[in-house]
Design a protein around this motif. Structure first.
Motif, short mmCIF file in Angstrom:
data_model
loop_
_atom_site.label_atom_id
_atom_site.label_comp_id
_atom_site.label_asym_id
_atom_site.label_seq_id
_atom_site.Cartn_x
_atom_site.Cartn_y
_atom_site.Cartn_z
N LEU A 1 0.82 -1.21 0.00
CA LEU A 1 0.00 0.00 0.00
C LEU A 1 0.86 1.26 0.00
O LEU A 1 0.48 2.29 -0.60
CB LEU A 1 -0.93 0.00 1.21
CG LEU A 1 -2.07 -1.04 1.21
CD1 LEU A 1 -2.87 -0.95 2.50
CD2 LEU A 1 -2.98 -0.86 0.00
N MET A 2 2.02 1.18 0.65
CA MET A 2 2.88 2.36 0.72
C MET A 2 3.67 2.58 -0.58
O MET A 2 3.90 3.71 -0.99
CB MET A 2 3.84 2.24 1.90
CG MET A 2 3.16 2.36 3.25
SD MET A 2 4.34 2.39 4.62
CE MET A 2 5.03 0.74 4.51
N PRO B 1 1.05 1.81 -6.07
CA PRO B 1 -0.23 2.51 -6.07
C PRO B 1 -1.38 1.72 -6.70
O PRO B 1 -2.52 2.22 -6.73
CB PRO B 1 0.07 3.77 -6.89
CG PRO B 1 1.12 3.34 -7.85
CD PRO B 1 1.96 2.34 -7.12
N LEU C 1 -8.42 0.35 3.79
CA LEU C 1 -7.20 1.03 3.36
C LEU C 1 -6.98 0.91 1.85
O LEU C 1 -6.55 1.87 1.19
CB LEU C 1 -5.99 0.46 4.12
CG LEU C 1 -5.98 0.71 5.64
CD1 LEU C 1 -4.78 0.01 6.27
CD2 LEU C 1 -5.97 2.20 5.95
N ALA C 2 -7.26 -0.28 1.30
CA ALA C 2 -7.12 -0.47 -0.14
C ALA C 2 -8.10 0.41 -0.89
O ALA C 2 -7.79 0.92 -1.99
CB ALA C 2 -7.33 -1.94 -0.50
N ARG D 1 -6.50 3.74 -1.02
CA ARG D 1 -5.26 3.77 -1.79
C ARG D 1 -5.51 3.60 -3.28
O ARG D 1 -4.84 4.22 -4.11
CB ARG D 1 -4.33 2.67 -1.27
CG ARG D 1 -3.03 2.51 -2.03
CD ARG D 1 -2.19 3.75 -1.98
NE ARG D 1 -0.84 3.50 -2.49
CZ ARG D 1 -0.03 4.45 -2.92
NH1 ARG D 1 -0.42 5.72 -2.93
NH2 ARG D 1 1.19 4.14 -3.34
N TRP D 2 -6.47 2.75 -3.65
CA TRP D 2 -6.62 2.40 -5.05
C TRP D 2 -7.75 3.14 -5.76
O TRP D 2 -8.05 2.85 -6.92
CB TRP D 2 -6.85 0.88 -5.17
CG TRP D 2 -5.67 0.09 -4.67
CD1 TRP D 2 -4.38 0.50 -4.60
CD2 TRP D 2 -5.70 -1.27 -4.19
NE1 TRP D 2 -3.57 -0.49 -4.11
CE2 TRP D 2 -4.36 -1.62 -3.83
CE3 TRP D 2 -6.69 -2.22 -4.02
CZ2 TRP D 2 -4.01 -2.86 -3.32
CZ3 TRP D 2 -6.35 -3.46 -3.52
CH2 TRP D 2 -5.02 -3.79 -3.16
#
Length: 434
Positions: A78-79, A82, A121-122, A125-126
């Motif tokens: 995740l970091m 991308p 979180l995904a 992030r996405w």
């Protein structure tokens, strides 16, 4: 002819028999397929995919450790990356593995919580603009539902495996119980056979010993020697020995007959006695005649219909009690004793009394016999009657001698039923037969 199975069934059986090989194969195939696909996002993505897929080879051996490792790899992804990778399917497999193979509920719930957290979180992030929050919500909900479904499927599989294990354990316990019951029945049959052979041999040998001792004394002291008397003695010995041999063979034949009903009878607690249908007053009188031939004076007072409509097992037990009692009189009562046998029916019970006017036996000797040979003599008679619902009491008789009182129901009564009028002789248990 061996039944053919479906390919899926054979694959399932193979996977259950080789779980580690299955995990290694799965990890290798996934790496060959999803590793190159993830490499399209760059070398770093390929390394992350490799780190996520290869630990699947030990997912069932170390499920908790693999869960922690993949959570760390996913956080790094995740970091640094991308976009989602095809190798992210490894996270779903690990969530399923923990739910299916970890017994600890907190760890299983931790896996579900980690999956839901990763889904949120995904989603952040996405997702991409212009409708960023809508995309975040859509991606998070989709991934969250997928994670919950995978976890639920794994938990259901774990429950099924637990039920199958419980059924196998129950089946094993039932099999062990069946084997124990078979061993118990076999042991009970051996005890019954030992008791029958003991009764047969003890009675027959006692009669033969008495006859042989009498013949020896007559040969040494009597003048003149009477050949006719000697012939009677040897005829009695031979007849008694042949009768004993026939009875012992009958017991052995019952034990050898695997087709016979040797299961423990619910009413009598033992196997049905052979040739029981012909036992009755005639057999009782033949028994008394054999004892008389050994030199014991015996009077019989038996009702003609005492054995009418009585089950064979009960008749057999009553006759065994009479025979064992008279054998004890021969051995313990002394040379000039007389015996009296009474057999009658009273209120649905067969009452038998065998008493003698002999010298009896000292209490200390009786106790020693009782301790040294448990299960024989009086104890054997009591056990024989007890399984039929009957009772036996024995002890010294007032005025000298010994008395045995036995009562057996014509039909097996309830456990609380007891015959009226069966009094315990004064002095308690005295003589133990051999």
């Amino acid at each position: 002819m061996k039944q053919r199975t479906f390919l899926a069934a054979r694959v399932d059986q193979w996977s259950r028999e080789h779980p580690r090989l299955l995990d290694l194969t799965l990890a290798g195939l996934m790496w060959l397929v999803f590793g190159p696909l993830s490499a399209l996002a760059g070398p770093l993505a390929f390394l992350i995919a490799t780190a996520a897929i290869l630990p699947l080879a030990v997912r069932r051996r170390f499920p908790t450790a693999v869960l922690a490792w993949l959570a760390t790899v996913f956080a790094v992804q995740l970091m640094l990356v991308p976009v989602p990778l095809p190798a992210n399917i490894a996270q779903a497999i690990v969530v399923y593995t923990v739910a299916a193979h970890v017994a600890s509920l907190p760890i299983r719930l931790l896996a579900l919580g980690a999956a839901l957290t990763g889904s949120v979180l995904a989603g952040f992030r996405w997702s991409t603009p212009p409708e960023y929050m809508a995309n975040v919500l859509t991606n998070a909900v989709f991934l969250g539902i997928l994670s919950v479904l995978v976890w639920v499927i794994g938990d259901l599989v774990r429950g099924r495996q637990a039920n199958v294990s419980a059924l196998r354990e129950a089946s094993a316990r039932l099999e062990e119980s069946r084997l124990q019951r078979e061993r118990f029945v076999a042991q009970q049959q051996r005890v019954v056979a030992a008791r029958e052979i003991h009764d047969i041999v003890a009675h027959s040998l006692t009669v033969m010993i008495v006859q042989a001792d009498g013949a020896e004394y007559a040969a040494e002291h009597a003048r003149p020697w009477d050949r006719a008397d000697a012939g009677k003695v040897f005829a009695t010995i031979g007849r008694t020995a042949r009768s004993a041999l026939t009875e012992v063979r009958g017991v052995i034949e019952v034990l050898r007959d695997t087709d016979a009903d040797t299961e423990t009878d619910a009413d009598t607690g033992g196997p049905e006695e052979p040739h029981g249908a012909g036992l009755g007053i005639a057999e009782l009188r033949r028994l008394v005649d054999s004892v008389r031939a050994a030199g014991l004076a015996v009077d019989v007072d038996a009702e003609p219909a005492v054995f009418d409509d009585v089950p064979a097992a009960i008749r057999f037990a009553v006759l065994r009690v009479v025979r064992e009692s008279l054998t004890n009189v021969l051995k313990h009562a002394g040379p000039h004793a007389t015996a009296h046998v009474v057999a009658a029916r009273k209120q649905g019970w067969i009452m038998v009394r065998v008493e003698d006017d002999g010298v009896g036996v000292r209490r200390a000797d009786a106790i020693a016999d009782h301790v040294s040979e448990p299960g024989y003599g009086l104890d054997g008679m009591r056990e024989r009657l007890r399984v039929l619902g009957g009772v036996l009491e024995a002890g010294p008789r007032r005025g000298g001698g010994f008395v045995i009182d036995a009562a057996t129901p014509v039909t097996v009564p309830s456990p609380s039923a007891r015959p009226a009028g069966l009094a315990t002789p004064s002095g308690g248990t005295g003589r133990s037969g051999e």
